[in-house]
Design a protein around this motif. Sequence first.
Motif, PDB file in Angstrom:
ATOM      1  N   UNK A 166     -18.334 -49.060 -75.891  1.00  0.00           N
ATOM      2  CA  UNK A 166     -18.129 -47.852 -75.102  1.00  0.00           C
ATOM      3  C   UNK A 166     -18.165 -48.256 -73.635  1.00  0.00           C
ATOM      4  N   UNK A 167     -17.067 -48.061 -72.943  1.00  0.00           N
ATOM      5  CA  UNK A 167     -16.924 -48.538 -71.565  1.00  0.00           C
ATOM      6  C   UNK A 167     -17.023 -47.385 -70.571  1.00  0.00           C
ATOM      7  N   UNK A 168     -17.373 -47.670 -69.320  1.00  0.00           N
ATOM      8  CA  UNK A 168     -17.484 -46.603 -68.315  1.00  0.00           C
ATOM      9  C   UNK A 168     -16.147 -45.910 -68.085  1.00  0.00           C
ATOM     10  N   UNK A 169     -16.211 -44.618 -67.887  1.00  0.00           N
ATOM     11  CA  UNK A 169     -14.992 -43.888 -67.554  1.00  0.00           C
ATOM     12  C   UNK A 169     -14.458 -44.374 -66.214  1.00  0.00           C
ATOM     13  N   UNK A 170     -15.351 -44.631 -65.270  1.00  0.00           N
ATOM     14  CA  UNK A 170     -14.953 -45.102 -63.945  1.00  0.00           C
ATOM     15  C   UNK A 170     -16.039 -46.015 -63.411  1.00  0.00           C
ATOM     16  N   UNK A 171     -15.628 -47.031 -62.695  1.00  0.00           N
ATOM     17  CA  UNK A 171     -16.564 -48.020 -62.167  1.00  0.00           C
ATOM     18  C   UNK A 171     -17.251 -47.447 -60.940  1.00  0.00           C
ATOM     19  N   UNK A 172     -18.482 -46.982 -61.106  1.00  0.00           N
ATOM     20  CA  UNK A 172     -19.173 -46.279 -60.022  1.00  0.00           C
ATOM     21  C   UNK A 172     -19.588 -47.209 -58.894  1.00  0.00           C
ATOM     22  N   UNK A 173     -19.728 -48.510 -59.180  1.00  0.00           N
ATOM     23  CA  UNK A 173     -20.132 -49.438 -58.121  1.00  0.00           C
ATOM     24  C   UNK A 173     -19.096 -49.496 -57.004  1.00  0.00           C
ATOM     25  N   UNK A 174     -17.840 -49.164 -57.325  1.00  0.00           N
ATOM     26  CA  UNK A 174     -16.782 -49.217 -56.315  1.00  0.00           C
ATOM     27  C   UNK A 174     -16.654 -47.931 -55.502  1.00  0.00           C
ATOM     28  N   UNK A 175     -17.087 -46.813 -56.073  1.00  0.00           N
ATOM     29  CA  UNK A 175     -16.742 -45.526 -55.482  1.00  0.00           C
ATOM     30  C   UNK A 175     -17.408 -45.283 -54.131  1.00  0.00           C
ATOM     31  N   UNK A 506     -19.318 -54.653 -67.885  1.00  0.00           N
ATOM     32  CA  UNK A 506     -20.199 -55.751 -67.480  1.00  0.00           C
ATOM     33  C   UNK A 506     -20.445 -55.752 -65.967  1.00  0.00           C
ATOM     34  N   UNK A 507     -19.443 -55.349 -65.189  1.00  0.00           N
ATOM     35  CA  UNK A 507     -19.629 -55.277 -63.742  1.00  0.00           C
ATOM     36  C   UNK A 507     -20.604 -54.164 -63.388  1.00  0.00           C
ATOM     37  N   UNK A 508     -20.484 -53.030 -64.059  1.00  0.00           N
ATOM     38  CA  UNK A 508     -21.398 -51.924 -63.767  1.00  0.00           C
ATOM     39  C   UNK A 508     -22.826 -52.297 -64.125  1.00  0.00           C
ATOM     40  N   UNK A 509     -22.999 -52.980 -65.228  1.00  0.00           N
ATOM     41  CA  UNK A 509     -24.347 -53.408 -65.609  1.00  0.00           C
ATOM     42  C   UNK A 509     -24.913 -54.438 -64.630  1.00  0.00           C
ATOM     43  N   UNK A 510     -24.033 -55.226 -64.025  1.00  0.00           N
ATOM     44  CA  UNK A 510     -24.479 -56.223 -63.045  1.00  0.00           C
ATOM     45  C   UNK A 510     -24.595 -55.632 -61.645  1.00  0.00           C
ATOM     46  N   UNK A 511     -24.164 -54.366 -61.474  1.00  0.00           N
ATOM     47  CA  UNK A 511     -24.178 -53.747 -60.152  1.00  0.00           C
ATOM     48  C   UNK A 511     -23.178 -54.377 -59.207  1.00  0.00           C
ATOM     49  N   UNK A 512     -22.050 -54.832 -59.742  1.00  0.00           N
ATOM     50  CA  UNK A 512     -21.084 -55.589 -58.949  1.00  0.00           C
ATOM     51  C   UNK A 512     -19.828 -54.779 -58.658  1.00  0.00           C
TER      52      UNK A 512
END
Length: 722
Positions: A166-175, A506-512
């Motif tokens: 299950x993947x994020x709908x949108x990458x919040x780290x970028x927003x 994986x980027x969201x979990x890494x805060x990247x």
Amino acid sequence: MRRVADTDLLETLATAYGFSLSYRGLTNETVASPRKSLVTLLQALDVPLSDDPSEEELSEALDAWQREWATRPLPPVVVAREGEEKSFAVHVPEGAPANVWVTLEDGSTSPVYQDENWNPPTWKDDIEWGEASFHTRGDLPVGWHRIHVTSTSDRADIAQECTLVVTPRQLTTNLDLVQNPAWGMMAQLYSVRSEQSWGIGDFHDLGELAVVAARHGADYLLINPVHAAEPFPPVEDSPYLPTSRRFVNPIYIAVEDVPEFKLLDGETRAEIDELSADLKALNRSADFIERNPIFDTKLAVLQELYYLFEESGDHEGFEAFIADQGEGLVTFARWCADAEIERDSADKHHIAVPVEQQEELARFYMWLQFVADRQRAAAQAKAVQAGMRIGIMTDLAVGVHPGGADASTLRDVLVPGASVGAPPDGYSQQGQDWSQPPWNPYKLAEAGYKPWRDLLRTVLSHSGGIRVDHILGLFRLFWIPRMSSPANGAYMNFDHEAMLGILALEAQRAGAVVVGEDLGTFEPWVQDVLRDRGVLGTSVVWFEHSPVDGRPLGQQEYRHLALSSIGTHDLPPTAGYLAGSHNALRDELGLMSDAFEDIDATDVAWQSDVLDTVRDTGCFDGTDLAEKEFAGLSRDERGDVDELVLGLTRFIAGTNSALTCTNLVDMVGDKRVQNLPGTNSKQYRNWCVPLSDKDGKAVLIEDLEGMELFRAVAEASARPRR
């Protein structure tokens, strides 16, 4: 005589496996995928076809493919978006019950719900297989879960499971970056040295450069890939052709920062100081960087330090690192050890090496990764402590060397019979063959995308961001039959929902932060998908134009969700680009299909249009360029190059883009081409150019803040706060 190229069955089979039958070419014309190449590439996927397959062969292959998908109990993997139900098909013997459920990452379970499905059953191996449809709940948490199915009947007992992601709908780290834009600095790490470097930039230099950049307002430092090259000399110069994308190149280890360096006895330390003095003398040379002697010396010293580590080092931390990296680190290290043993045994008539010695050598290669990991962590900590919001942004290459570690240890999920590249385009008119074996999309799915996940987790560790080179490869890749011409290539389509979704997870979990390099030949909808997932694209001033009238984009027309810059690592520094050094070099090497004069004239005219747009925006105000009409001027008539670079920098800084990037070479007036796409090391020394100023003099980190141009370009790079 029957021609394979004329058979509809071949096209149907190729399409079923994911190949495109055509693509848009250099001048927007439709280019047909060569039918002979489709056969060769299908063979590379282990489809049982002869070189000139009959209709019967093609029909049998297509039937086998369709039956496989119509009778497997579960899909190889199911990928869902956060907040959405996801449907999937289950196959059990016709009339038999199907018990299906989900086990979540935390160990709890979740039900699934059955939907109507009236598809007819399929016979295979004397069993009539029925199909049922189910869907997951829409409130499942993001993460890595499992779907299970069991079924019992007199024809077959089924008990299988597959991965559910299950993947994020949108990458919040970028927003947040859209509301609070940032700028950063781009540098080739190997080229940026300090007084203490051993002839090449290293992880200590990375931290120091980040501190300098942060003092001048940069929120991130984007560097070239630091993927592992060959385990010992000779090594590949290109950071974009690594032996492994997951693991790190030990050439970047700062030897004097290894804790055991302080434990050396006086005699050994004196010998090492003598060796390093020769390498440190290279730091002030603007000659091409020679990696092999540098790496050879570093490895010899690191071996001495490893002996000291074995006696009194942080064994607990080392074992924890090995456990965290898992089997992937062990197999990589063993591959490195085997390669070294094979090299040495060639001179010793293949004397057998005891298993204990092999394992000890593999442990040394694991230790190198442990040391590199800690030094990367230290560099990121320095960057954040200096005030950077993002810190170190690392680059992810498209693929790996065909003879490298990943090509061997991941061979089950790669396609060795194909090579990744690019079709002919305006910059490389003969096309490009990068020689890298691509992912096998079906074997990767069967593995639950674990190799992709593991790669991302390692690369994202100690990184505030990641730039994905040629992110279009998550959608499709240009496959070339190995040892063939790029003109014979065809596009393979990938499951971008899975590839991009897992990257976001994986980027969201890494805060990247995630930036995708979306330049080149692609379908317009690709950028819409990246935007909707919150992934930043890439905009380069020389490539941005209006789709309506072809004029250069205005400052306020740039994408919000993008990293925008003047240039890239595949273009010369701006001073060199304005001077046409790329055209002169390509002409010298015979890489142009058209006349140099025509191509260069077209380039000059376009650059003038861009510079006029920059002038109209007011970015040359206060200089002699403010009223200049660039159209019709020659390169020499444009004016001061530093002022041109500053104006272009202000132009990019004033765009709407969430991130902007300033190339370090532009901050010191460098002119030399770092990489010329489509060339090899015999044609041009790509990726070997040290940082130098406009006069060709080497520039070290200690020199930067004393350079007027560096300070001025940093000031021009500042972003307006929203």
